[in-house]
Design a protein around this motif. Sequence first.
Motif, short mmCIF file in Angstrom:
data_model
loop_
_atom_site.label_atom_id
_atom_site.label_comp_id
_atom_site.label_asym_id
_atom_site.label_seq_id
_atom_site.Cartn_x
_atom_site.Cartn_y
_atom_site.Cartn_z
N ILE A 243 -4.41 4.06 2.47
CA ILE A 243 -4.55 5.50 2.35
C ILE A 243 -5.68 5.84 1.39
N GLU A 244 -6.54 6.76 1.80
CA GLU A 244 -7.65 7.20 0.97
C GLU A 244 -7.13 7.72 -0.37
N GLY A 245 -7.73 7.19 -1.48
CA GLY A 245 -7.39 7.66 -2.82
C GLY A 245 -6.15 7.03 -3.41
N ILE A 246 -5.50 6.12 -2.70
CA ILE A 246 -4.30 5.45 -3.21
C ILE A 246 -4.56 3.95 -3.33
N ASP A 247 -4.32 3.38 -4.50
CA ASP A 247 -4.61 1.96 -4.74
C ASP A 247 -3.50 1.04 -4.27
N LYS A 248 -2.38 1.61 -3.87
CA LYS A 248 -1.26 0.80 -3.43
C LYS A 248 -1.09 0.88 -1.91
N ARG A 249 -0.47 -0.14 -1.37
CA ARG A 249 -0.13 -0.12 0.05
C ARG A 249 0.88 1.00 0.32
N PHE A 250 0.67 1.72 1.41
CA PHE A 250 1.65 2.71 1.84
C PHE A 250 2.45 2.08 2.97
N VAL A 251 3.74 1.85 2.72
CA VAL A 251 4.59 1.13 3.66
C VAL A 251 5.56 2.11 4.31
N PHE A 252 5.64 2.07 5.63
CA PHE A 252 6.58 2.97 6.30
C PHE A 252 7.19 2.27 7.50
#
Length: 325
Positions: A270-279
Amino acid sequence: MNENEPRIPVTIVTGYLGSGKTTFINHILKHTEEKVAVIVNEYGDIGIDDQLIEQTEEEIIEINSGCICCNVRKDLIDTLSMLAISRKEKMIEFDRVVIETTGLADPAPVIQTFLMDKEMVNDFLIDSVCSLLDAKHISRHLEQRGEALSQIAFADIILINKTDLVTNVHLTNLIKRLEKINPAASMCLCEDSQVDLDKVLGIYSFDLQEKVELNPEFLNNNHHYHDDEISSLSLQEKRPLDLRKLNLWISFLVQMQGESLYRYKGVLNIEGIDKRFVFQGVHMLFAGEEKSVWGSCSRVSELVFIGKNLNKKELEQQFRRCVSD
């Protein structure tokens, strides 16, 4: 798995009639060091599965008069609530819950129980969804019954049982077909439901967040298949995604096609997020959150859809529109 995780792990065992589910549960009870509470779902007023399960020190609970996936889901929730309360008050001791569904069950509502009910979310965590299948007869079941396809589509682990009854050629063709239906599931070959328990217990394959921490590249496949009514689609994107666009797309998708989407899950950049976005989602229910940092790993978004009559071209076009400007 985090040793401080307070929730009770749950193993859901599915499989068409005669696939070897009860034998598999007996195998678990005989060889695990954990104390297990077993919930058996027998379709009909008179149940026999609880009599077939070897009575050791495990808690055996039977739910009759229907199928867990439909009219007795409330009974399932009540049973689980009773178990959780009894455990907290030290009335009974157990480390894990194993649920055996009837061979005619669609696993989706069972899984949803642990995703949508607040009490269940607080007390329980799905470890894995295991689907047993009879290697000799599964091809006929896939042609005749939608439940057999659903059980495979929702599985994290597919146990191909009774392999001693088929030829190597038959087995090879079967594995290829199963991979087309659900390439994200791991597969184990077995006879008489005998499986190394390290492959099915304590692996948290349903918990995508835990899976990502153990193996950040586990979704890294780029296959899509359309041979069966239920098929799978994998998508990748190296460009960062816009979270607002993504939320709008997924919300629209589940509203319009939720009943056709059996499982969908992803690890997103995700743009601007340093962590993985898990869903991940099941039919109309989905949830996501930030997880571990990307670190030195390539920041590539990966999604897997498993569903009925997937429109691959349309899904891919919609996904690409979520790329950040």
